[in-house]
Design an enzyme around this catalytic site. Sequence first.
Site, PDB file in Angstrom:
ATOM      1  CG  ASP A 165      -5.282   2.393   1.032  1.00  0.00           C
ATOM      2  OD1 ASP A 165      -6.253   1.636   0.925  1.00  0.00           O
ATOM      3  OD2 ASP A 165      -4.167   2.022   1.457  1.00  0.00           O
ATOM      4  CG  MET A 187     -11.875  -2.774   5.014  1.00  0.00           C
ATOM      5  SD  MET A 187     -10.287  -2.360   4.237  1.00  0.00           S
ATOM      6  CE  MET A 187      -9.479  -1.436   5.561  1.00  0.00           C
ATOM      7  CG  PHE A 237      -5.691   6.843  10.483  1.00  0.00           C
ATOM      8  CD1 PHE A 237      -5.029   8.024  10.172  1.00  0.00           C
ATOM      9  CD2 PHE A 237      -6.989   6.918  10.943  1.00  0.00           C
ATOM     10  CE1 PHE A 237      -5.644   9.246  10.329  1.00  0.00           C
ATOM     11  CE2 PHE A 237      -7.622   8.138  11.112  1.00  0.00           C
ATOM     12  CZ  PHE A 237      -6.948   9.310  10.803  1.00  0.00           C
ATOM     13  N   GLY A 238      -3.046   3.782   8.437  1.00  0.00           N
ATOM     14  CA  GLY A 238      -2.172   2.625   8.419  1.00  0.00           C
ATOM     15  C   GLY A 238      -1.638   2.328   9.807  1.00  0.00           C
ATOM     16  N   GLY A 239      -0.983   1.184   9.934  1.00  0.00           N
ATOM     17  CA  GLY A 239      -0.298   0.849  11.175  1.00  0.00           C
ATOM     18  C   GLY A 239      -1.172   0.336  12.293  1.00  0.00           C
ATOM     19  CG  MET A 275     -11.305   3.184   1.979  1.00  0.00           C
ATOM     20  SD  MET A 275     -10.040   2.986   3.237  1.00  0.00           S
ATOM     21  CE  MET A 275      -8.582   3.118   2.212  1.00  0.00           C
ATOM     22  CG  MET A 333      -8.274   7.113   2.683  1.00  0.00           C
ATOM     23  SD  MET A 333      -7.315   7.046   4.216  1.00  0.00           S
ATOM     24  CE  MET A 333      -6.650   5.382   4.120  1.00  0.00           C
ATOM     25  N   GLY A 365       1.105  -2.515   4.274  1.00  0.00           N
ATOM     26  CA  GLY A 365       1.594  -1.152   4.161  1.00  0.00           C
ATOM     27  C   GLY A 365       2.755  -0.858   5.070  1.00  0.00           C
ATOM     28  CG  HIS A 380      -9.470   0.264  -0.692  1.00  0.00           C
ATOM     29  ND1 HIS A 380      -8.918  -0.043   0.542  1.00  0.00           N
ATOM     30  CD2 HIS A 380     -10.810   0.252  -0.503  1.00  0.00           C
ATOM     31  CE1 HIS A 380      -9.882  -0.228   1.415  1.00  0.00           C
ATOM     32  NE2 HIS A 380     -11.039  -0.051   0.812  1.00  0.00           N
ATOM     33  CG  HIS A 437      -4.129  -1.447  -1.538  1.00  0.00           C
ATOM     34  ND1 HIS A 437      -5.141  -2.275  -1.961  1.00  0.00           N
ATOM     35  CD2 HIS A 437      -4.668  -0.656  -0.576  1.00  0.00           C
ATOM     36  CE1 HIS A 437      -6.244  -2.012  -1.291  1.00  0.00           C
ATOM     37  NE2 HIS A 437      -5.988  -1.017  -0.444  1.00  0.00           N
ATOM     38  CB  SER A 467      -0.919   0.012   1.215  1.00  0.00           C
ATOM     39  OG  SER A 467      -1.593   1.248   1.305  1.00  0.00           O
TER      40      SER A 467
END
Length: 224
Positions: free
Chosen positions: A38, A140, A146-148, A71, A40, A200, A69, A36, A11
């Site tokens: 993302d 999901m 958010f990542g992490g 979102m 948003m 990611g 993706h 990927h 990602s």
Amino acid sequence: MKGNSLLVSPSMLASDFSDPVSALDRISHSGADYVHLDVMDGMFVPNITFGPKYIQDIRKRTDLIFDTHLMIMEPERYIKQFSAAGSDIITVHKEATRHLHRCLSMIKEEGKEAGVAINPATAVEEILPVLDMVDYVLVMSVNPGFGGQKFIRYSAKKISQLDMLRRREGYQYLINVDGGINESTVATVAKAGVDMVVTGSAFFSSMDSEVFVQNLLETAGRVL
């Protein structure tokens, strides 16, 4: 898994946005075939990333498969733009549109592969009417935005349910999972029947991305 090997989609959300070309090179050299992306909007999720222009610009720099993706609320408003920008796969959230079938049909009409995503609190039963028309189902395994984040283990049950449904009904979709995927959690989702993983923070924080991807593939292979 339906195929012989796990598909890995790093990602860009976890990359350095000031140097996307280096991030794309790192993904390519790792052995992954997908990127990927993302998208948003600050409304469907509490974060804002990038739009079609960013995808169009980086499309010129790589032949990797763009796994976009969305979102965003009412994604049907932007299907044509993200298709024209160079997306190969476009995934929309069940929760983000009142017209899911129409939205997925629009993606297909653009000649792209279509995916449907579900949040952690959304049951698989809510997407049963569209499973015969999608190429991907994205589970999901964190709350999006958010990542992490830490992997939500209940997600593996959804993957198993989706795997059972496609075997029973003859559906052709691939099962993707996004959130908290690393060398510790990949075995859980591989055993459940996943085909593709989005990674990611773990990917971009690894010392050697090629070794990281190989470890994911080897770990997934051992549990099958």
